[in-house]
Write an enzyme that holds these catalytic residues in place. Structure first.
Site, PDB file in Angstrom:
ATOM      1  N   CYS A   1      42.069 -17.602  -7.634  1.00  0.00           N
ATOM      2  CA  CYS A   1      43.079 -17.988  -6.647  1.00  0.00           C
ATOM      3  C   CYS A   1      44.476 -17.979  -7.290  1.00  0.00           C
ATOM      4  O   CYS A   1      45.002 -16.915  -7.584  1.00  0.00           O
ATOM      5  CB  CYS A   1      42.732 -19.347  -6.032  1.00  0.00           C
ATOM      6  SG  CYS A   1      43.679 -19.725  -4.537  1.00  0.00           S
TER       7      CYS A   1
ATOM      8  N   HIS B   1      36.913 -19.073  -4.394  1.00  0.00           N
ATOM      9  CA  HIS B   1      36.689 -20.036  -5.472  1.00  0.00           C
ATOM     10  C   HIS B   1      35.214 -20.121  -5.861  1.00  0.00           C
ATOM     11  O   HIS B   1      34.458 -20.893  -5.264  1.00  0.00           O
ATOM     12  CB  HIS B   1      37.151 -21.430  -5.029  1.00  0.00           C
ATOM     13  CG  HIS B   1      38.620 -21.615  -4.979  1.00  0.00           C
ATOM     14  ND1 HIS B   1      39.339 -22.191  -6.012  1.00  0.00           N
ATOM     15  CD2 HIS B   1      39.524 -21.315  -4.013  1.00  0.00           C
ATOM     16  CE1 HIS B   1      40.619 -22.243  -5.673  1.00  0.00           C
ATOM     17  NE2 HIS B   1      40.751 -21.714  -4.469  1.00  0.00           N
TER      18      HIS B   1
ATOM     19  N   GLU C   1      34.008 -21.547  -8.506  1.00  0.00           N
ATOM     20  CA  GLU C   1      33.751 -22.857  -9.120  1.00  0.00           C
ATOM     21  C   GLU C   1      33.482 -23.942  -8.083  1.00  0.00           C
ATOM     22  O   GLU C   1      32.988 -25.027  -8.421  1.00  0.00           O
ATOM     23  CB  GLU C   1      34.932 -23.265 -10.022  1.00  0.00           C
ATOM     24  CG  GLU C   1      36.123 -23.895  -9.320  1.00  0.00           C
ATOM     25  CD  GLU C   1      36.988 -22.927  -8.542  1.00  0.00           C
ATOM     26  OE1 GLU C   1      38.011 -23.363  -7.978  1.00  0.00           O
ATOM     27  OE2 GLU C   1      36.663 -21.718  -8.495  1.00  0.00           O
TER      28      GLU C   1
END
Length: 269
Positions: free
Chosen positions: A102, A231, A233
């Site tokens: 990002c 994302h 994660e």
């Protein structure tokens, strides 16, 4: 093998803890969260790590455009008589892995580390700009993976379901020819698609920002530098999924494979 990862923090980065957890689950032994100021002062050497991850956030409040102010800081900071950006380049040339998520993707793109067409690091052929919707997009998206891409982080993956959280995620290239080349050379690793089809889509909200050719992630020609707007994660366990209480889901979320692939590559290198 002692797998080491550097996760820069500060100046608006806000996903460092989620990133650290993903790296822990993937098997990294040493994960250092280091403020960008320590990097800029030469107190931490980026070339000492196996993997560097620039996480998501809002670097410098997106002044001058997303991540541009931080790109300027890194480009002009000096470390031990040399330039900080040169230390990052040394890290890359000796075989290190670099991941930008990002805001981190915006940063390494504006540093010219992606897409580095033909190995031309430092050249700005691609940038990221405001979403076509004119607003911040916080939603989950489906992604098709180019199985022919050299990208280390997506090996063996076909599709991903991940969240996006950004206001400036639209990828645009210097020219239509550049965008086409990125797809044809398999550097357009991820492309937005629908739930029912792997084909790239420009349809909103499946494509949440209007990126050219529905590109959601890019790698360099070596496959060792990877940037993406979604994302990974934020989906490392089934409880991160928006429907985890209503569906039978695997224990591991789709995003964890991105970090596990990095660990596998480093162990086998």
């Amino acid at each position: 093998m002692n797998l080491t990862a550097l996760v820069p923090t500060g100046h608006g980065i806000n996903c460092e803890n989620e990133t650290r957890r993903a790296l822990e689950l993937a098997g990294f032994n040493t994960i250092d969260l280091v403020h960008l100021n320590f990097l800029a002062r030469g107190q931490v050497d980026p070339a000492a790590y196996n993997l560097i991850v620039f996480p998501g956030g809002f670097l410098d409040g997106d002044d001058l455009g997303a991540a541009q102010a931080c790109a300027n800081r890194i480009r002009h900071s000096r470390i031990n008589g040399g330039r900080l950006i040169d230390r990052f380049m040394e890290f890359i040339f000796r075989g290190g892995l670099l991941l930008g998520i990002c805001n981190g993707f915006q940063l390494i793109t504006k540093l010219g580390l992606l897409p580095a067409i033909g190995g031309a690091y430092g050249t700005r052929d691609v940038t990221l700009t405001a979403n076509d919707s004119g607003r911040f997009e916080d939603r989950w998206v489906y992604l098709s993976v180019d199985s022919d891409s050299p990208c280390v982080f997506t090996r063996g993956l076909k599709r991903l379901y991940l969240p996006v959280r950004h206001g400036e995620g639209k990828i645009i290239s210097r020219s239509e020819a550049v965008s086409s080349d990125l797809v044809n050379q398999h550097q357009a690793v991820l492309r937005y698609c629908s739930q029912d089809s792997d084909g790239p889509t420009m349809q909103y909200p499946e494509n949440p920002n209007g990126s050219e050719l529905a590109i959601a992630g890019l790698c360099d020609t070596t496959g060792r530098i990877f940037g993406l707007m979604p994302h990974p994660e934020c989906f490392v366990h089934r409880t991160n999924h928006p429907r985890w209480t209503r569906e039978e889901l695997p224990e591991e979320g789709d995003g964890l494979a991105v970090f596990k692939n990095a660990a596998t590559f480093l162990r086998e290198a």
